[in-house]
Design a protein around this motif. Structure first.
Motif, PDB file in Angstrom:
ATOM      1  N   LYS A  59       0.830  -1.203   0.000  1.00 52.61           N
ATOM      2  CA  LYS A  59       0.000   0.000   0.000  1.00 52.61           C
ATOM      3  C   LYS A  59       0.864   1.253   0.000  1.00 52.61           C
ATOM      4  O   LYS A  59       2.010   1.225   0.430  1.00 52.61           O
ATOM      5  CB  LYS A  59      -0.928  -0.013   1.221  1.00 52.61           C
ATOM      6  N   LYS A  60       0.298   2.346  -0.474  1.00 55.83           N
ATOM      7  CA  LYS A  60       1.027   3.604  -0.543  1.00 55.83           C
ATOM      8  C   LYS A  60       0.932   4.347   0.787  1.00 55.83           C
ATOM      9  O   LYS A  60      -0.034   4.195   1.535  1.00 55.83           O
ATOM     10  CB  LYS A  60       0.478   4.482  -1.662  1.00 55.83           C
ATOM     11  N   ALA A  61       1.943   5.161   1.067  1.00 55.33           N
ATOM     12  CA  ALA A  61       1.950   5.942   2.302  1.00 55.33           C
ATOM     13  C   ALA A  61       2.688   7.253   2.070  1.00 55.33           C
ATOM     14  O   ALA A  61       3.575   7.340   1.224  1.00 55.33           O
ATOM     15  CB  ALA A  61       2.613   5.164   3.433  1.00 55.33           C
ATOM     16  N   VAL A  62       2.283   8.268   2.818  1.00 60.69           N
ATOM     17  CA  VAL A  62       2.958   9.562   2.798  1.00 60.69           C
ATOM     18  C   VAL A  62       3.356   9.890   4.232  1.00 60.69           C
ATOM     19  O   VAL A  62       2.516   9.849   5.133  1.00 60.69           O
ATOM     20  CB  VAL A  62       2.062  10.676   2.225  1.00 60.69           C
ATOM     21  N   LEU A  63       4.628  10.189   4.422  1.00 59.98           N
ATOM     22  CA  LEU A  63       5.146  10.535   5.746  1.00 59.98           C
ATOM     23  C   LEU A  63       5.575  11.994   5.718  1.00 59.98           C
ATOM     24  O   LEU A  63       6.486  12.364   4.969  1.00 59.98           O
ATOM     25  CB  LEU A  63       6.342   9.636   6.088  1.00 59.98           C
ATOM     26  N   PHE A  64       4.891  12.825   6.522  1.00 61.40           N
ATOM     27  CA  PHE A  64       5.268  14.239   6.568  1.00 61.40           C
ATOM     28  C   PHE A  64       6.227  14.460   7.724  1.00 61.40           C
ATOM     29  O   PHE A  64       5.872  14.304   8.895  1.00 61.40           O
ATOM     30  CB  PHE A  64       4.049  15.142   6.737  1.00 61.40           C
ATOM     31  N   ASN A  65       7.468  14.791   7.380  1.00 63.08           N
ATOM     32  CA  ASN A  65       8.523  15.036   8.360  1.00 63.08           C
ATOM     33  C   ASN A  65       8.422  16.484   8.817  1.00 63.08           C
ATOM     34  O   ASN A  65       8.797  17.404   8.080  1.00 63.08           O
ATOM     35  CB  ASN A  65       9.888  14.759   7.719  1.00 63.08           C
ATOM     36  N   VAL A  66       7.898  16.701  10.026  1.00 61.63           N
ATOM     37  CA  VAL A  66       7.642  18.063  10.511  1.00 61.63           C
ATOM     38  C   VAL A  66       8.928  18.879  10.651  1.00 61.63           C
ATOM     39  O   VAL A  66       9.003  20.002  10.148  1.00 61.63           O
ATOM     40  CB  VAL A  66       6.869  18.021  11.851  1.00 61.63           C
ATOM     41  N   PRO A  67       9.984  18.371  11.318  1.00 61.53           N
ATOM     42  CA  PRO A  67      11.210  19.177  11.451  1.00 61.53           C
ATOM     43  C   PRO A  67      11.826  19.553  10.105  1.00 61.53           C
ATOM     44  O   PRO A  67      12.329  20.657   9.933  1.00 61.53           O
ATOM     45  CB  PRO A  67      12.148  18.267  12.266  1.00 61.53           C
ATOM     46  N   ALA A  68      11.786  18.617   9.144  1.00 61.64           N
ATOM     47  CA  ALA A  68      12.382  18.886   7.833  1.00 61.64           C
ATOM     48  C   ALA A  68      11.425  19.612   6.901  1.00 61.64           C
ATOM     49  O   ALA A  68      11.824  20.075   5.840  1.00 61.64           O
ATOM     50  CB  ALA A  68      12.836  17.574   7.184  1.00 61.64           C
ATOM     51  N   ARG A  69      10.155  19.679   7.296  1.00 66.56           N
ATOM     52  CA  ARG A  69       9.124  20.334   6.486  1.00 66.56           C
ATOM     53  C   ARG A  69       9.048  19.765   5.077  1.00 66.56           C
ATOM     54  O   ARG A  69       9.027  20.478   4.083  1.00 66.56           O
ATOM     55  CB  ARG A  69       9.367  21.854   6.420  1.00 66.56           C
ATOM     56  N   ARG A  70       9.026  18.456   5.003  1.00 65.71           N
ATOM     57  CA  ARG A  70       8.931  17.806   3.707  1.00 65.71           C
ATOM     58  C   ARG A  70       8.160  16.498   3.843  1.00 65.71           C
ATOM     59  O   ARG A  70       8.135  15.873   4.912  1.00 65.71           O
ATOM     60  CB  ARG A  70      10.308  17.530   3.099  1.00 65.71           C
ATOM     61  N   ALA A  71       7.524  16.129   2.744  1.00 67.57           N
ATOM     62  CA  ALA A  71       6.770  14.887   2.709  1.00 67.57           C
ATOM     63  C   ALA A  71       7.534  13.842   1.889  1.00 67.57           C
ATOM     64  O   ALA A  71       8.125  14.170   0.859  1.00 67.57           O
ATOM     65  CB  ALA A  71       5.387  15.117   2.108  1.00 67.57           C
ATOM     66  N   VAL A  72       7.523  12.623   2.370  1.00 67.32           N
ATOM     67  CA  VAL A  72       8.158  11.514   1.662  1.00 67.32           C
ATOM     68  C   VAL A  72       7.062  10.547   1.242  1.00 67.32           C
ATOM     69  O   VAL A  72       6.247  10.126   2.066  1.00 67.32           O
ATOM     70  CB  VAL A  72       9.176  10.781   2.553  1.00 67.32           C
TER      71      VAL A  72
END
Length: 202
Positions: free
Chosen positions: A48-61
């Motif tokens: 399955k697909k997933a999106v991880l939003f890295n708050v300190p880096a301010r970017r989504a993976v």
């Protein structure tokens, strides 16, 4: 499981059920928590697909395949990797079975004409092609040239030398790829090139 037992095993079991039932995942991450990252792994292992939003880096993976997870893991620090390994089951941790038989990417590479895969064969031509792409300032041209060089050298070897997943490299260095700068630097180093700068003409 007894809901009154609010320990790690209870939450781990709950997260496994969520990963099994979910269609996709969206996680907000503090950049440290192995538990949140482990949920990504569970979704990836379930296809399955997933999106991880890295708050300190301010970017989504974005994770679309196992290769995306492997690339994310390779870029993580030792503490995160250790925390993930301690929490994940053997089934969750171990990658998908790797067959000795060639996969689809290997089959495409074997069947495609050599001039379509690696038009620049000599070291001089490889170097000239990369410099020409860099001089244009066109990101797409740079990625295309780097992809040609990587395929000429062998993507499996580049993957081993960089510590990145081969499938992820194929995607990142494809015509529609958008690799991170760190990935570009690793590939350049793996093929024996380095970036230098000169003062632009007025």
């Amino acid at each position: 499981m007894d809901k009154s037992a609010k320990g790690f095993q209870f939450y781990a079991a709950k997260d496994r059920v969520m990963a099994r039932e979910a269609d996709f995942g969206l996680m907000i991450w503090d950049g440290k928590s192995p538990g949140t990252a482990l949920n990504v792994l569970r979704l990836v292992r379930a296809g399955k697909k997933a999106v991880l939003f890295n708050v300190p880096a301010r970017r989504a993976v974005t994770f679309k395949a196992a290769g995306d997870w492997e690339e994310f893991l390779n870029q993580g620090d030792e503490e995160l990797q250790r925390g993930l390994r301690e929490r994940a089951t053997d089934e969750e941790w171990q990658p998908h079975n790797v067959s000795d038989q060639p996969d689809m990417l290997d089959a495409l590479t074997a069947s495609a004409p050599p001039d379509e895969l690696a038009p620049f064969q000599s070291e001089t031509e490889l170097h000239a092609a990369m410099n020409e792409a860099l001089s244009t300032g066109d990101a797409k041209a740079i990625v295309e040239a780097l992809g040609n060089i990587a395929r000429a050298r062998g993507m499996s070897k580049i993957a081993r030398d960089t510590g990145l997943a081969r499938e992820g490299l194929y995607r990142a260095l494809s015509a529609d790829g958008n690799p991170e700068f760190s990935t570009v630097l690793k590939v350049l180093t793996a093929v024996g090139f380095k970036l230098t700068t000169t003062k632009a003409a007025a």
